[in-house]
Design a protein around this motif. Structure first.
Motif, short mmCIF file in Angstrom:
data_model
loop_
_atom_site.label_atom_id
_atom_site.label_comp_id
_atom_site.label_asym_id
_atom_site.label_seq_id
_atom_site.Cartn_x
_atom_site.Cartn_y
_atom_site.Cartn_z
N ARG A 14 1.71 -1.57 6.75
CA ARG A 14 2.84 -0.67 7.06
C ARG A 14 2.64 0.75 6.70
N SER A 15 1.83 1.14 5.78
CA SER A 15 1.60 2.12 5.45
C SER A 15 0.75 3.14 6.63
N CYS A 16 -0.45 2.30 7.14
CA CYS A 16 -0.90 2.73 8.37
C CYS A 16 -0.35 3.10 9.35
N GLN A 17 0.76 2.12 9.80
CA GLN A 17 1.55 2.17 11.08
C GLN A 17 2.35 3.41 10.66
N PHE A 18 3.17 3.64 9.50
CA PHE A 18 3.92 4.86 9.24
C PHE A 18 3.00 6.14 9.65
N LEU A 19 1.68 6.25 8.95
CA LEU A 19 1.14 7.50 9.43
C LEU A 19 0.68 7.64 10.69
N GLN A 27 5.31 6.75 -0.78
CA GLN A 27 4.43 5.95 -1.43
C GLN A 27 3.32 5.41 -0.57
N VAL A 28 2.07 5.75 -0.76
CA VAL A 28 0.89 4.96 0.22
C VAL A 28 0.86 3.64 -0.28
N ASP A 29 0.64 2.89 0.57
CA ASP A 29 0.27 1.51 -0.16
C ASP A 29 -0.92 0.90 0.45
N TYR A 30 -1.63 -0.04 -0.53
CA TYR A 30 -2.88 -0.38 -0.09
C TYR A 30 -3.15 -1.98 0.06
N ASP A 31 -4.15 -2.31 0.68
CA ASP A 31 -4.32 -3.83 0.80
C ASP A 31 -4.89 -4.59 -0.31
N ASN A 32 -6.11 -3.82 -0.65
CA ASN A 32 -6.83 -4.52 -1.79
C ASN A 32 -7.17 -3.75 -2.94
N THR A 59 -10.64 7.71 6.21
CA THR A 59 -9.66 6.89 6.64
C THR A 59 -10.04 5.76 7.94
N PRO A 60 -10.68 5.01 7.49
CA PRO A 60 -11.49 4.07 8.81
C PRO A 60 -10.35 2.94 9.29
N ARG A 61 -9.55 2.83 8.66
CA ARG A 61 -8.33 1.74 8.99
C ARG A 61 -7.56 2.55 9.97
N LEU A 62 -7.08 3.77 9.73
CA LEU A 62 -6.11 4.51 10.61
C LEU A 62 -7.02 4.93 12.08
N HIS A 63 -8.25 5.14 11.81
CA HIS A 63 -9.11 5.34 12.90
C HIS A 63 -8.74 4.22 13.88
N ALA A 88 -4.82 -3.66 -6.39
CA ALA A 88 -3.98 -4.27 -7.31
C ALA A 88 -2.66 -3.87 -7.38
N LEU A 89 -2.90 -2.61 -8.13
CA LEU A 89 -1.30 -1.75 -8.46
C LEU A 89 -0.78 -0.98 -7.36
N TYR A 90 -1.53 -0.52 -6.22
CA TYR A 90 -1.16 0.38 -5.34
C TYR A 90 -0.40 -0.36 -4.09
N LYS A 91 -0.16 -1.72 -4.51
CA LYS A 91 0.38 -2.15 -3.22
C LYS A 91 1.66 -2.96 -3.46
N HIS A 92 2.53 -3.09 -2.50
CA HIS A 92 3.87 -3.83 -2.56
C HIS A 92 3.45 -5.31 -2.68
N GLY A 93 4.35 -6.19 -2.62
CA GLY A 93 4.16 -7.50 -2.49
C GLY A 93 4.51 -8.25 -3.94
N ARG A 94 4.13 -9.64 -3.76
CA ARG A 94 4.63 -10.49 -4.80
C ARG A 94 3.80 -10.12 -5.98
N THR A 95 2.18 -9.92 -6.01
CA THR A 95 1.57 -9.37 -7.15
C THR A 95 1.52 -7.77 -7.44
#
Ligand code: SAH
Ligand code: ZN
Ligand code: ZN
Ligand code: ZN
Ligand code: ZN
Length: 500
Positions: free
Chosen positions: A168-173, A327-332, A190-194, A334-341
């Motif tokens: 969702r952060s990548c899509q937002f960007l 707030q930019v979120d990350y997949d991998n 930024t390989p994932r944005l590319h 632990a602290l910088y992502k949304h979600g359950r954990t």
């Protein structure tokens, strides 16, 4: 910053980097290109001899290049160094990887394999060599279009720190980039944005945004042509592919007379800000070459993605930048992502020279427009009438302290000993040292809880995932100089190899 060296001293006694000295004497090269000149700093003054060290690796385990500034280097050592640099080069060139890719995509699905241990696309004649490795089968076009999902992130925090954007952060960007009317994106680290930009372009005809990826992770050369990816070090503005690669980047910036292009970067957070700023200024200068004299005041639009506690550092080098609340979120991470954990608040923000009033943040994700500030802010970020701005940096509501004459974190109270607001129960320190990373008093960069907590959590997170996937990543042959050199020949250790 031109001419005389910019001595960017860190506040805690530490090491400063001296930039802009190339003209005096070219810096020696390690496998990551020209090294940087450093000096120990004590009480704001240079102390001891200056030395050259790797620009990209903060850990000597990753690159142990070391040379005193005025050291006389013997012929034998120069030769040994050359040899090391040569051996560190990827065993296949970008061009060769492209030839392989062309062959690969012609194979039927059943013959398309990817070795997870070597992180390499395999051609049928190589299958044997990888027979006891973990191999992925039946690679579809969809797989090949998403290399960032195929490749395992290089999480070595001291070098690559590869943290991929959550969807969702990548899509937002990307949505933001399109809404702002940009047609070209220079993706620096930024390989994932590319990847998302290219995916979009292949799916929808109307989105014709182009992208060029600059990254130190050479594994991407297996998937992208030389027009789509340059092997690049953003700490010394070094193109591993030489002048030809540099020219590809310059051409990309110069298309349409330099109109419609934006630089988006998400550097490793542990890296030094000043060499990054120095490199980005070189990219800005390259972009300016095509502008006429009269445009020399125009600026290349930039999104620099970095934690909020670096705000003052970034503003030192780019005073015109402002920090967005997004707030930019990350997949991998632990602290910088949304979600359950993951925790709900990510400290990572977008710094930009685009007017904040132009940047619309998603209301459904908890942002609102402040009509006084004329910008979108976190919904929890209350406008302070005394400061006359929405002052929160972390999304929580901050309180105004009349003694400090500014808003402070809600958990802080004013301390009369320190003469500033701080956490209750802090150790008062009259020495007034504050952390280089988060600017809080009472600790130094090396023990910064803001960074180390995140890093520790990252490692824990990684271990958990590894267990889950049952992939023995420890067996993944990772080169000692991790990012720059995949795939590579074995380095023959020479006894008399001193530096590097
Ligand atoms: N969030 C981004 C990835 C950021 S992680 C995304 O999802 O696209 C940092 C990136 O910078 C990684 O891709 C890493 O390979 C790259 N990188 C690390 N050190 C670098 C260096 N010295 N020069 C260029 N790129 C570097
Ligand atoms: Zn406001
Ligand atoms: Zn205030
Ligand atoms: Zn206070
Ligand atoms: Zn105190």
């Amino acid at each position: 910053m031109e001419g005389a060296a910019a001595v960017a001293a860190e506040r805690s006694p530490g090491v400063a980097v001296l930039l802009g000295q190339e003209s005096a004497r070219p810096a020696p090269c390690c496998p990551h290109g020209p090294t940087l000149l450093f000096v120990k700093i004590s009480q704001g003054k240079e102390e001891g001899r200056r030395f050259y060290a790797c620009s990209a690796c903060r850990d000597r385990k990753d690159c142990n290049f070391f040379q005193w500034e005025n050291e006389k280097v013997s012929e034998a050592r120069l030769l040994a160094r050359k040899e090391v640099n040569r051996n560190c080069r990827p065993s296949l060139s970008h061009r060769q990887n492209m030839e392989r890719y062309k062959e690969f995509v012609l194979l039927p699905l059943s013959k398309r394999k990817f070795c997870q241990e070597c992180q390499k696309l395999l051609l049928p004649m190589e299958w044997d060599k990888h027979s006891d490795h973990q191999v992925l089968h039946d690679l579809s076009v969809a797989h090949l279009q998403r290399p960032s999902q195929l490749l395992c992130p290089l999480e070595n925090k001291k070098t690559n720190a590869q943290y991929l954007f959550a969807d969702r952060s990548c899509q937002f960007l990307l949505d933001l980039i399109i809404a702002l009317g940009f047609r070209r994106v220079l993706c620096v680290g930024t390989p994932r944005l590319h990847e998302l930009i290219r995916l979009k372009a292949s799916q929808e005809q109307e989105s014709d945004v182009k992208s060029l990826l600059l990254d130190i992770d050479f594994r991407y050369s297996q998937f992208y042509t030389e027009e789509e990816f340059c092997h690049y070090n953003m700490f010394n503005h070094y193109f591993f592919g030489g002048e030809a690669a540099h020219e590809i980047c310059r051409k990309f910036l110069h298309q349409e007379k330099g109109e419609g292009v934006i630089l988006v970067t998400d550097p490793p957070f542990g890296g030094l800000v000043e060499p990054l700023a120095f490199s980005f200024k070189k990219l800005i200068a390259a972009w300016r070459e095509v502008q006429g004299e009269d445009h020399s005041s125009k600026d290349l639009p930039i999104f620099w993605i970095f934690p909020y506690f670096f705000e003052s550092r970034i503003l030192e080098f780019f005073p015109g930048f402002s920090m967005m609340d997004y707030q930019v979120d990350y997949d991998n991470h632990a602290l910088y992502k949304h979600g359950r954990t993951g925790r709900k608040q990510s400290p990572v923000r977008i710094f930009t020279n685009i007017s904040p009033s132009m940047i619309v943040l998603p209301v459904e994700e908890g942002y609102r427009f402040c009509s006084v500030c004329q910008r979108y802010v976190s919904s929890g970020n209350q406008h302070c009438d005394i400061c006359n701005s929405c002052t929160s940096k972390d999304g929580r509501r901050w309180n105004h302290c009349f003694l400090c004459k500014k808003c402070v974190k809600p958990s802080w109270i004013h301390c009369n000993t320190c003469n500033r607001c701080a956490l209750p129960g802090h150790t008062c320190d009259r020495a007034k040292t504050s952390c280089f990373i988060c600017d809080e008093a009472g600790h130094k960069r090396s023990t910064c809880p803001n960074l180390s907590v995140a890093e520790r959590a990252c490692q824990a997170d990684r271990k958990r995932r590894l267990k889950k996937n049952k992939i023995k990543m420890d067996n993944v042959k990772r080169p000692s100089v991790k990012h720059a050199t995949f795939p590579r020949k074995k380095i023959k250790k020479k006894k008399n190899t001193l530096a590097c």
